[in-house]
Each structure stands twice: as C-alpha cells, then as structure tokens.
Motif scaffolding. Structure first.
Motif, mmCIF file in Angstrom:
data_model
loop_
_atom_site.group_PDB
_atom_site.id
_atom_site.type_symbol
_atom_site.label_atom_id
_atom_site.label_comp_id
_atom_site.label_asym_id
_atom_site.label_seq_id
_atom_site.Cartn_x
_atom_site.Cartn_y
_atom_site.Cartn_z
ATOM 1 N N LYS A 135 -8.570 6.944 66.635
ATOM 2 C CA LYS A 135 -9.319 8.125 67.039
ATOM 3 C C LYS A 135 -8.470 9.357 67.309
ATOM 4 O O LYS A 135 -8.975 10.467 67.273
ATOM 5 C CB LYS A 135 -10.132 7.793 68.292
ATOM 6 C CG LYS A 135 -11.177 6.705 68.066
ATOM 7 C CD LYS A 135 -11.924 6.409 69.357
ATOM 8 C CE LYS A 135 -12.958 5.313 69.144
ATOM 9 N NZ LYS A 135 -13.673 5.003 70.401
ATOM 10 N N ASP A 175 -5.453 3.725 70.587
ATOM 11 C CA ASP A 175 -6.146 4.456 69.521
ATOM 12 C C ASP A 175 -5.426 5.754 69.162
ATOM 13 O O ASP A 175 -6.027 6.822 69.071
ATOM 14 C CB ASP A 175 -7.586 4.758 69.931
ATOM 15 C CG ASP A 175 -8.439 3.503 70.005
ATOM 16 O OD1 ASP A 175 -8.041 2.483 69.400
ATOM 17 O OD2 ASP A 175 -9.488 3.528 70.667
ATOM 18 N N LYS A 232 -11.822 15.849 64.173
ATOM 19 C CA LYS A 232 -10.837 14.860 64.609
ATOM 20 C C LYS A 232 -10.275 15.219 65.985
ATOM 21 O O LYS A 232 -10.273 16.372 66.406
ATOM 22 C CB LYS A 232 -9.676 14.791 63.599
ATOM 23 C CG LYS A 232 -10.090 14.451 62.174
ATOM 24 C CD LYS A 232 -10.553 13.026 62.054
ATOM 25 C CE LYS A 232 -10.627 12.572 60.598
ATOM 26 N NZ LYS A 232 -11.454 13.394 59.722
#
Length: 310
Positions: A5, A36, A70
């Motif tokens: 992520k 992540d 993002k």
C-alpha cells in the motif's frame, strides 16, 4: 508485491542517494513492523546505481509510473516538478529530504524531516542508529554509497561533519573502504560523457519553478570535463530542444570537474541578461567558467530563488 500500500520513492531520473534512500527507508519501516511498504523508483537507472545494487545484491525497486491514488513516502526530493507523475493526486504520508522546501502542498499534516546535510542517506542512517535497529552489512553498504555519491566522496561543499562521521560508521559496519568505493563511483559517473547529448543532459536533470519562471538544471560530474566541452555546440543545440519541449524559461548544464570541484556552466535563457545578473559572471558564447562551484543545491539554486521570487 503490487498489493503493498505504501511506496517509498525518490525523484525522477533517480541517482544513487534517491534509490538507496527508498530501499533503506522501506527496510527501516519493515523493522518497525510496517510491512505494507515497498521501495519504488520514478525512472530508469544509470550505470552508477546499477553497480551499487549489484554490488550489495539488491533488486531494482518497483517502477511506479503513475502515483494517482497511491500512498507515498517521498525521499530525496519534495518538489512536484521532480516527483513521479500523478503525485498531485497521490496521498503523501511523509517526506525525508536534504533539499530546499519546494512548495509541495498536502491536505493534512504529515511527517516531514528535512536537514541541510550532504545526503538523505545520512538522515536515514541516523534513524536506524537512534532506534538501535540492525544495520546489515548490505544496507550499510548501500547507505555508504548514497553518501559518497551525493557528496563527491565527502568533498562536496554540501558535505557536513555528520555526513563524514556516518560514512565512517557505515564503512566499519559494511567492511567497505571509503576510498575504494568512492573512486569506483567517480569512474562510473564519468561514463555519462559517452552518451548522446540528450542522454547526457537528462541523466541528472531537475526542474524548478520560481514564481512563474521554470528552470531546468542538469548536473554532470566527470573526471575530464574537457571531453564534454568538445561537444559544446552539440549540447547547446540539444538544450534548445529540451527548453522548448519542457516549456522552460531557462536551462543550464553544469559540468563539474570532480577532482578540482570547479564547473563550466552552459546556459540558454529567455533573457540573455539573467545569468550575469544572477551569478555576477558573464556568459561568452553561452558558457562560463565558475571556479569553486560544484553544487546545484548550494551554488545554483539559492541565487535563482532570490532573483526570481524576491
């Protein structure tokens, strides 16, 4: 890997410090339990970066071509003009850098760590040491190369005593000799002179916005500047093309002798008087010799800021 992520990413046309910072900061996050997070890059790698990754057995970071939507941690830069495409519609979580504040705006408070040091690698190393996190020989070797590359082997005017102290500590941990590694990095930097004029200019090219003025600055570090100066006309012609394509008001190419720490400046601008008024040096046929000038960050950008924004 694509399910991760958070992307730790440096600037476009990434150099050693940019890539090393992304990899080492992602690993720092992992050691703190944040899984992540992955290292990313915003452009192709040059021979110097490839050598460093191969030497310490690291894979090339993930190529993030567009950051829309993002989550990002920006390292070694904080200007929109230098960031991955789509950064304006990304969610920026942190900024770790050693450059000037570049006007980036975020919708909410974020963690920002910016210091006037020789490299971002120094800052990240201090994070590890402050929290007593394990620095492997490989990560230490990466970080050492980040410092050496960005400080012209600890000789740049941007290099501080903290950079030198951290470099010695990383050398001890990694078992990498500073002079041996530094000399190899200098040799690899000089390979840029063998490329096409366009690739030479764009190899370490950064764009800046000062008010309504857009400036592009290329910094080329070589052992033998005379080899590039023989191609002056070719470089100037390509500079004109790049200036037009990127809609710049001014474009400069700084060719630095990494042994003497002097530079030659090639310049094309909308106003022929700008260069002399900014740097108090006259251009002759679009070129000027500037003794003692070796840093884009310290020597070229601050006068531009004062001239165009004050």
């Amino acid at each position: 890997m694509l399910m991760c992520k958070v992307y730790v990413i440096g600037h476009k046309r990434p150099d050693v410090d940019s890539i090393v910072s992304a990899i080492s900061y992602a690993e720092y996050k992992h050691l703190r339990g944040e899984e992540d997070v992955i290292a990313a890059r915003a452009g192709d790698l040059d021979e110097e970066v490839k050598y460093v990754l191969e030497r310490f057995n690291f894979e090339t970071p993930y190529y993030l071509t567009n950051a829309v939507g993002k989550k990002l941690i920006l390292v070694d830069h904080n200007e929109v003009s230098q960031a991955v495409d789509g950064v304006g519609k990304a969610h920026i979580l942190e900024i770790i850098d050693h450059h000037r504040l570049g006007g980036m705006i975020t919708p909410e408070p974020i963690f920002v760590h910016i210091e006037p040091l020789g490299s971002t690698s120094t800052i990240i190393t201090e994070f590890y040491l402050r929290e007593s996190l394990k620095l492997t020989k490989e990560i230490a070797g990466l970080l050492l190369c980040g410092i050496l590359s960005d400080t012209i082997v600890l000789k740049s005017p941007t290099c501080t005593e903290r950079d030198r102290y951290i470099a010695k500590k990383l050398s001890s941990i990694s078992g990498v000799d500073i002079n041996e590694a530094g000399n190899r990095l200098l040799e690899l930097k000089s390979l840029v002179a063998e490329k096409s004029a366009k690739d030479i200019i764009l190899s370490d090219f950064k764009e800046f916005v000062f008010g309504k003025v857009r400036v592009g600055i290329s910094h080329i570090e070589v052992l033998k500047p005379e080899e590039l100066l023989k191609r002056k006309d070719e470089l100037l012609q390509e500079m004109k093309s790049i200036k037009y394509e990127k809609q710049l008001n001014m474009i400069m190419v700084m060719i630095t002798d990494i042994l003497r720490l002097d530079s030659y400046l090639l310049c094309i601008a909308d106003n022929d008087s700008w260069f002399e008024r900014i740097y108090k040096v006259k251009l002759k046929d679009n070129i000027a010799f500037m003794p003692g000038v070796s840093s884009r960050k310290k020597h070229l950008v601050p006068p531009l800021v004062r001239f165009f924004t004050h």
